[in-house]
Design an enzyme around this catalytic site. Structure first.
Site, PDB file in Angstrom:
ATOM      1  N   HIS A   1      84.265  45.240 -85.052  1.00  0.00           N
ATOM      2  CA  HIS A   1      85.658  44.883 -85.347  1.00  0.00           C
ATOM      3  C   HIS A   1      86.062  45.346 -86.754  1.00  0.00           C
ATOM      4  O   HIS A   1      87.234  45.626 -87.004  1.00  0.00           O
ATOM      5  CB  HIS A   1      85.869  43.374 -85.242  1.00  0.00           C
ATOM      6  CG  HIS A   1      86.279  42.916 -83.872  1.00  0.00           C
ATOM      7  ND1 HIS A   1      87.212  43.591 -83.123  1.00  0.00           N
ATOM      8  CD2 HIS A   1      85.886  41.847 -83.133  1.00  0.00           C
ATOM      9  CE1 HIS A   1      87.372  42.949 -81.965  1.00  0.00           C
ATOM     10  NE2 HIS A   1      86.574  41.900 -81.948  1.00  0.00           N
TER      11      HIS A   1
ATOM     12  N   GLU B   1      89.133  45.045 -78.829  1.00  0.00           N
ATOM     13  CA  GLU B   1      88.006  44.331 -78.226  1.00  0.00           C
ATOM     14  C   GLU B   1      87.106  45.292 -77.447  1.00  0.00           C
ATOM     15  O   GLU B   1      85.876  45.156 -77.455  1.00  0.00           O
ATOM     16  CB  GLU B   1      88.505  43.220 -77.307  1.00  0.00           C
ATOM     17  CG  GLU B   1      89.309  42.141 -78.009  1.00  0.00           C
ATOM     18  CD  GLU B   1      88.509  41.418 -79.092  1.00  0.00           C
ATOM     19  OE1 GLU B   1      87.274  41.341 -78.966  1.00  0.00           O
ATOM     20  OE2 GLU B   1      89.124  40.957 -80.069  1.00  0.00           O
TER      21      GLU B   1
ATOM     22  N   HIS C   1      79.370  43.489 -81.711  1.00  0.00           N
ATOM     23  CA  HIS C   1      80.799  43.455 -81.388  1.00  0.00           C
ATOM     24  C   HIS C   1      81.608  43.043 -82.630  1.00  0.00           C
ATOM     25  O   HIS C   1      82.571  43.713 -83.001  1.00  0.00           O
ATOM     26  CB  HIS C   1      81.006  42.468 -80.233  1.00  0.00           C
ATOM     27  CG  HIS C   1      82.426  42.139 -79.909  1.00  0.00           C
ATOM     28  ND1 HIS C   1      83.063  42.627 -78.802  1.00  0.00           N
ATOM     29  CD2 HIS C   1      83.333  41.349 -80.544  1.00  0.00           C
ATOM     30  CE1 HIS C   1      84.300  42.161 -78.763  1.00  0.00           C
ATOM     31  NE2 HIS C   1      84.492  41.382 -79.819  1.00  0.00           N
ATOM     32  N   GLU C   2      81.196  41.954 -83.267  1.00  0.00           N
ATOM     33  CA  GLU C   2      81.943  41.484 -84.449  1.00  0.00           C
ATOM     34  C   GLU C   2      81.880  42.514 -85.568  1.00  0.00           C
ATOM     35  O   GLU C   2      82.868  42.764 -86.250  1.00  0.00           O
ATOM     36  CB  GLU C   2      81.406  40.127 -84.920  1.00  0.00           C
ATOM     37  CG  GLU C   2      81.588  38.996 -83.921  1.00  0.00           C
ATOM     38  CD  GLU C   2      83.012  38.837 -83.425  1.00  0.00           C
ATOM     39  OE1 GLU C   2      83.955  39.153 -84.169  1.00  0.00           O
ATOM     40  OE2 GLU C   2      83.190  38.425 -82.265  1.00  0.00           O
TER      41      GLU C   2
ATOM     42  N   ASP D   1      83.258  46.090 -77.983  1.00  0.00           N
ATOM     43  CA  ASP D   1      82.233  45.931 -76.939  1.00  0.00           C
ATOM     44  C   ASP D   1      81.368  47.189 -76.821  1.00  0.00           C
ATOM     45  O   ASP D   1      80.137  47.098 -76.740  1.00  0.00           O
ATOM     46  CB  ASP D   1      82.893  45.660 -75.575  1.00  0.00           C
ATOM     47  CG  ASP D   1      83.376  44.219 -75.441  1.00  0.00           C
ATOM     48  OD1 ASP D   1      82.934  43.366 -76.234  1.00  0.00           O
ATOM     49  OD2 ASP D   1      84.197  43.954 -74.537  1.00  0.00           O
TER      50      ASP D   1
HETATM   51 ZN   LIG Z   1      86.267  40.558 -80.544  1.00  0.00          ZN
END
Ligand SMILES: [Zn+2]
Length: 701
Positions: free
Chosen positions: A544, A600, A540-541, A604
């Site tokens: 980003h 976000e 997830h990070e 995900d």
């Molecule tokens: Zn996030």
């Protein structure tokens, strides 16, 4: 102004859950086999039959590999509502503590365990003479002395506010508050220059509201909260010595001023565009927009010599000019008095927090205030961050955790590398740039290379002074960054924090020791379970770095367009698919804001895909395959993802988050991302057209 881009994975106040088994679970289906009553998948489904294990099977149980069998709701259909299947049992048996807005199996339960550890540590330290942490925490716990001091700690600020009669005296009050670390009227802080992220310059931005967002002032359906806030302001003015009758009208005027400030705020979706919030105007530029503010004394008092300034919104500062001219000095006085008290509430008489808690209740639904010791742990963690961090890492982050987490991060980074090469919608030139960005990404795991030290005076008997000194010291530390090269080793968050971040202007990910705990991570968990939970967070990070915002920054961290036009068009179509998908979901009767949450959601969807690929590669050479209570390894991976997000929130809090949080609620983080994941549909043999395997799925990365 790092708040724009601190891409917080999940933000919640602390909490815990109570987990008593109901013992009423229905007989389990045999999940590794398709439900025979369902028609076999059609050819057009592109869905192969369940793979027969090619390796010897090693039988195990969910509990043994790190999952919670009682959290499942075996009556739910995993292809209809996987979140309910993975978490329904947990949701049914979990009660939200009275002082919390929600319960959660990961973030909040971990935080609760971290609190227990820190409680013990700080209680002992408070009994040790000469211990800095102990003196700081101990002084915060001395509620009787703090109560006696009343508003005394901020009396010098209140005295300056009381003298406001014109633009000059108003500027002096705002400056004094800013020096103390309060973002009064506007925000101030160091920020990387988006055009050259290696340089740190001054960032100024919108601020000045007592409620979480502009919508609370402007939307008719949020009026009850605004009314509650008006009462809070009125009560605080009375606490500050105003007459009750007068305070009512004064509070109404304060709300009037804040509503005007709210109208100047850039909307939160517009703020997702880095081009909108980067306006390099330098000193002359902002001074021209807001000439009524006395800038020269401000720069001097803040200790800023650099002339490089960026602001997030020209309209905001130009609008303040109008408000400085048109608003009565008395209203500014009352507004700043209330603001100063709310902003400094942690350092003042507990009665202030009793007053502000009534508003918090309306926003979160919590019926009790958190106990003082927890609030004091938070304040100690903020004030003496790295002293708390060092103790935490020593006791709660064994050496093996760091190595194992690093291994995960590398496996996920390798998965992203391989994934980029397979993207049909991306041209070769853009792929090469994406790889370059991935190669340059830094990973900070566990704790900072260098711990901060603290030299301000701590008086075991004066909490107000200690708290304000810590705040001032942090402001000085932040100001010192301005005009210097960016330091990629900077953490700026506690090592004990249960969260993870990606910072686009540093092109780095940060995973504090606080989050590398069960159920996200444990050396005792199986690979599938660790990768399904923590691996998903890492992925997830990383994603980003390539979401709607991150994709606008290059390998160095500069805001730069590194995309070929045709590929960019494809990327936008794909992100729009995600916006539309999540806009179709609701929580507590409120529709999700797909535009606000897109970053976000993209993270995900990408995160779970990368984590799954990494898990597959880490297990490729394993001699056997684990079947746990009938669940295959692939199923275990997704159960782990689901169970890491088991949550239960109060409707008031769900409503607030739906309006301000860039993250989707837990249910949609799981069902949304997994319904876009082909490997999930395959693992649970979902039919095309089922909710978890819709006709149209979104895929960005
Ligand atoms: Zn996030």
């Amino acid at each position: 102004m790092r708040t724009y881009f601190a891409l917080i994975l999940f933000a919640a106040a602390c909490g815990s859950s109570q987990t008593q088994s109901t013992g009423a679970a229905a007989p389990p289906p045999t999940p590794q086999q398709p439900d025979q009553s369902q028609p076999a998948p059609q050819q057009a489904d592109d869905m192969p039959a369940a793979e027969a294990p090619t390796k010897p099977v090693k039988n195990s149980s969910l509990a043994a590999i790190g999952l919670d069998p009682d959290a499942l709701d075996r009556n739910a259909d995993p292809c209809d509502d996987f979140y309910q299947f993975a978490c329904g049992g947990w949701i049914a048996k979990t009660q939200i503590d009275a002082d919390k807005p929600m319960a959660m199996r990961s973030f909040i339960d971990i935080e609760e365990r971290n609190y227990d550890y820190l409680h013990d540590l700080l209680d002992k330290a408070a009994k040790t003479k000469g211990d800095k942490l102990g003196a700081f925490y101990g002084s915060c716990m001395d509620a009787a002395s703090i109560s006696k001091a009343g508003l005394k700690p901020i009396q010098p600020t209140l005295a300056t506010i009381a003298k406001i009669k014109d633009a000059k005296s108003l500027s002096a009050a705002i400056t004094q508050m800013q020096v103390a670390g309060s973002n009064a009227v506007f925000g101030f802080g160091p920020t990387e220059d988006f055009a050259d992220a290696t340089k740190v310059i001054v960032g100024l931005g919108q601020s000045g509201l007592g409620l979480p967002d502009r919508d609370y002032y402007l939307d008719a359906d949020k009026k009850p909260i605004l009314d509650a806030y008006q009462n809070t302001v009125s009560e605080l003015l009375v606490f500050a010595g105003h007459k009750a009758d007068a305070a009512k009208q004064e509070a109404a005027d304060v709300i009037g001023l804040e509503t005007e400030i709210a109208k100047l705020w850039l909307d939160k979706v517009a703020r997702r565009d880095p081009k909108r919030v980067y306006n390099k105007v330098d000193r002359e530029g902002v001074e021209k927009l807001l000439p009524s503010f006395q800038w020269a004394p401000f720069w001097k008092a803040m200790g800023v010599t650099s002339k490089d300034v960026t602001i997030d919104s020209k309209e905001f500062f130009a609008g303040l000019e109008g408000l400085m001219k048109s608003t009565k000095p008395a209203t500014w006085k009352n507004y700043l008095t209330a603001f100063a008290i709310i902003d400094n509430a942690p350092f003042l008489d507990e009665k202030v927090e009793d007053i502000t808690f009534k508003l918090e209740q309306k926003l979160t639904g919590a019926s009790e205030q958190r106990p003082r010791w927890k609030r004091c742990i938070d304040r100690t963690t903020t004030g003496l961050r790295d002293l708390v961090g060092q103790a935490f890492v020593r006791d709660r982050f064994p050496g093996a955790s760091k190595t194992a987490a690093e291994e995960e991060v590398h496996a996920i980074s390798a998965a992203m590398k391989a994934n980029i090469n397979t993207l049909a919608w991306m041209d070769a030139t853009t792929k090469q740039k994406a790889q370059q960005k991935l190669d340059a990404m830094a990973y900070h795991i566990g704790y900072p290379e260098k711990w901060l030290t603290y030299s301000f005076k701590i008086d075991a008997k004066n909490w107000g002074a200690n708290g304000l000194a810590a705040r001032r010291a942090e402001t000085v530390r932040q100001v010192a960054k301005i005009g210097k090269p960016r330091n990629r080793e900077d953490w700026d968050i506690p090592a004990s924090m249960v969260n993870a971040f990606y910072n686009p202007t540093h092109n780095k990910m940060v995973f504090p020791a606080g989050i590398l705990q069960k159920p996200f991570y444990s050396v005792d968990n199986s690979v599938a379970v660790n990768l399904g939970a923590m691996g998903m967070v890492v992925g997830h990070e990383l994603t980003h770095g390539f979401d709607d915002e991150g994709s606008q920054f290059d390998d160095v961290g500069n805001m730069k367009d590194w995309w070929q036009p045709e590929t960019q068009k494809q990327f936008k179509q794909r992100t729009q698919c995600v916006v539309d998908q999540y806009s179709g979901y609701t929580i507590a009767g409120v529709k999700l804001n797909g535009a606000l949450t897109q970053g976000e959601n993209i993270a995900d969807i990408g995160g779970v895909k990368l984590a799954f690929a990494a898990y597959k590669s880490l297990r490729a050479s394993a001699p056997d395959t684990i079947v746990a209570d009938g669940f295959t390894e692939d199923q275990q991976f997704f159960l782990s993802t689901g169970q890491a997000w088991c949550a239960k929130a109060r409707p008031e809090f769900e409503k607030m988050l739906a309006s301000v949080d860039p993250h989707s609620p837990a249910k949609w983080r799981i069902n949304g991302s997994l319904s876009d994941t082909a490997e999930f549909a395959k693992a649970f043999r979902c039919k095309l057209g089922s909710k978890m395997r819709p006709q149209k799925a979104c895929s960005v990365w």
